[in-house]
Design an enzyme around this catalytic site. Structure first.
Site, PDB file in Angstrom:
ATOM      1  N   GLY A   1      -4.853  12.783   7.302  1.00 58.32           N
ATOM      2  CA  GLY A   1      -4.378  11.926   6.224  1.00 58.32           C
ATOM      3  C   GLY A   1      -4.289  10.467   6.644  1.00 58.32           C
ATOM      4  O   GLY A   1      -4.541   9.559   5.839  1.00 58.32           O
ATOM      5  N   ASN A   2      -3.969  10.226   7.934  1.00 59.58           N
ATOM      6  CA  ASN A   2      -3.808   8.840   8.393  1.00 59.58           C
ATOM      7  C   ASN A   2      -5.139   8.094   8.489  1.00 59.58           C
ATOM      8  O   ASN A   2      -5.170   6.892   8.686  1.00 59.58           O
ATOM      9  CB  ASN A   2      -3.078   8.797   9.741  1.00 59.58           C
ATOM     10  CG  ASN A   2      -3.951   9.309  10.881  1.00 59.58           C
ATOM     11  OD1 ASN A   2      -4.782  10.192  10.680  1.00 59.58           O
ATOM     12  ND2 ASN A   2      -3.775   8.759  12.054  1.00 59.58           N
TER      13      ASN A   2
END
Lengths: 321, 321
Positions: free
Chosen positions: B10-11
């Site tokens: 997600g990052n």
């Protein structure tokens, strides 16, 4: 192997007058899939393109209603969302139909970007209404606050945002589309691409940048067909034929015609801009850019049209038929 | 040619704490694309998988807020929408980077369905919180009106819907993924697939039917890697290494290890379920099902990890290293 790019119309996903629910869409998509797989079973490898009007309309409407709580996405991202949504429905229905008939095939939707030119005159003259209907007061506020161009829809009595509808100049992902349809060491996949006319991007500083615009889905489909060097382009719509003198006593269905005849009829204004106009123009573009044959017919008549000559067939002038 | 399936975290799309806006996402996606293209330039052909947590969260939230005016879509369609949205951002950034570096390559996102079993015990035990936070009173109403399973998130003090997270059993579109990455008469495309763990479908009456569930993205990525017979599976996350005794004085980074050692550590409970647990399990599954090597490292360390041995490398026991 026979191949074709088939542009399916909005009525292949949702019938006019039906509410935009998942059930209604899946019902019609399943029916459309049956017709398309009938064709595939007869030896056609196909690329499918589709519209996204009602679906992207709902995405924009939800975004607008929720704007106070959830940051809205720009139009290009909303078009990409609609490609995911509709692509999924189509590939699920098609792959189910393959499974049901014991065919070893898979349908897959590709997120597709369509290049347009920053210098396209359409950017100075937004013409395509999208999204929510506003009151006149709200419309004035949108013009002021967001710099939108607003226009009154007299029939519905509401104001809507107008966005530019530039000409597509290239399909960014034409290579993977071509590879999946024609690259087949074994069986070809059925590809769904250019949904909603594709996500419009411009080249800026050597990079792709999304723009707030929509591309005509029939023109994008024609360009995709040219880009993958397809010879046959099929437009599936809600009428069996293209008509000349439509609605007049002299009305007649076009059965077989040529590019030059089609251009003459187009220039005469035979095809209304809201309905057959963009399809006729897409047919002309495709044949001018190397395509050989365009078929325009009803979604239910696809097999008849491609196997038995039903519908309207338009040929490049140098193609004998 | 070296190839790999890379699961980006997600990052790679949005940094923790950043607001979910298109600008923030495009900034991080552009950075991620640079790192991935560094790798591709060194001769790797890759398949990229990604999560969709914050994005599908916003899609669900908009749908809920607009529910009174616009019919909401079911969860499977929302996941497909998020694949369109995130796939577009990734392919635009990657293809821009290729253009910028004069590389003749295209990235393309495929809408991907993941088969799960109707008999999966997860359906009797929904465990994955999604969507909006509700008050207790609203939560009770949702249980009653919609039959949702609701659960209190003590940290945030709100109630959320729990959905099943069944095991992925097959990637419906693995053939087109494989064809695009390995089929290359000329240059391979970069494929983005299995976004958000894929759209979960079950087989019902011989057809694919979407279900209200979410599939763990790392498990789906591992299964995709096995399905296309890839030997290398890379999980890009926010830490350089997998750690043993994480947070204790005895903490140590794993550099090279084996499947059997990884299983032992997993069974010891070394990897917390919210963070490294699913990644460790995905690594184990991949190696048990024919994979040769898993690399787990930070997104910024991908080149270092694949060229110079940085990060955590896990090998199947019979692979010499």
């Amino acid at each position: 192997m026979k191949t074709a790019v088939i542009a399916i119309g909005g009525n292949a996903i949702l019938r006019p007058g039906d509410r935009l629910t998942q059930e209604n869409q899946m019902k019609h998509v399943a029916e459309t899939a049956r017709g398309l797989v009938d064709l595939i079973q007869r030896g056609f490898d196909i690329v499918i393109t589709h519209g996204n009007g009602p679906q992207v309309g709902d995405i924009l409407l939800r975004a607008e209603i929720a704007r106070g709580e959830v940051t809205p996405n720009a139009l290009d991202v909303c078009v990409a969302e609609s490609q995911g949504q509709i692509g999924y429905m189509l590939q699920k229905a098609l792959s189910s139909e393959f499974l049901d008939r014991g065919m070893n095939k898979i349908a897959v939707a590709l997120v597709t970007q369509v290049k347009v030119s920053e210098d396209d005159p359409a950017f100075a003259n937004p013409s395509k209404p999208i999204g929510k209907y506003y009151t006149e007061e709200e419309a004035r506020r949108m013009e002021h606050e967001r710099g939108w161009v607003m226009s009154l829809d007299k029939r519905r009595g509401g104001w809507r945002r107008l966005v530019p509808s530039p000409e597509p100049t290239a399909i960014v992902e034409s290579t993977p589309v071509r590879r999946l349809v024609f690259g087949g060491e074994d069986q070809a996949e059925v590809v769904i691409a250019c949904g909603g006319g594709g996500v419009p991007v411009v080249l800026k500083g050597g990079r792709y940048v999304g723009v707030e615009a929509v591309v005509d889905k029939d023109l994008a489909a024609a360009l995709l067909a040219n880009s993958i060097r397809e010879r046959l382009f099929v437009i599936a719509t809600d009428v069996d034929h293209v008509f000349v003198d439509y609605g007049k006593p002299s009305q007649r269905a076009l059965e077989k015609t040529t590019l030059s005849e089609m251009k003459r009829l187009y220039d005469e204004g035979q095809f209304p801009s809201g309905t057959m106009g963009p399809k006729a123009l897409a047919a002309i573009r495709f044949l001018e850019n190397g395509g050989e044959e365009v078929v325009i017919t009803a979604t239910e008549k696809l097999v008849d049209a491609l196997e038995a000559g039903a519908g309207t067939h338009i040929y490049r002038d140098d193609i004998s038929r």
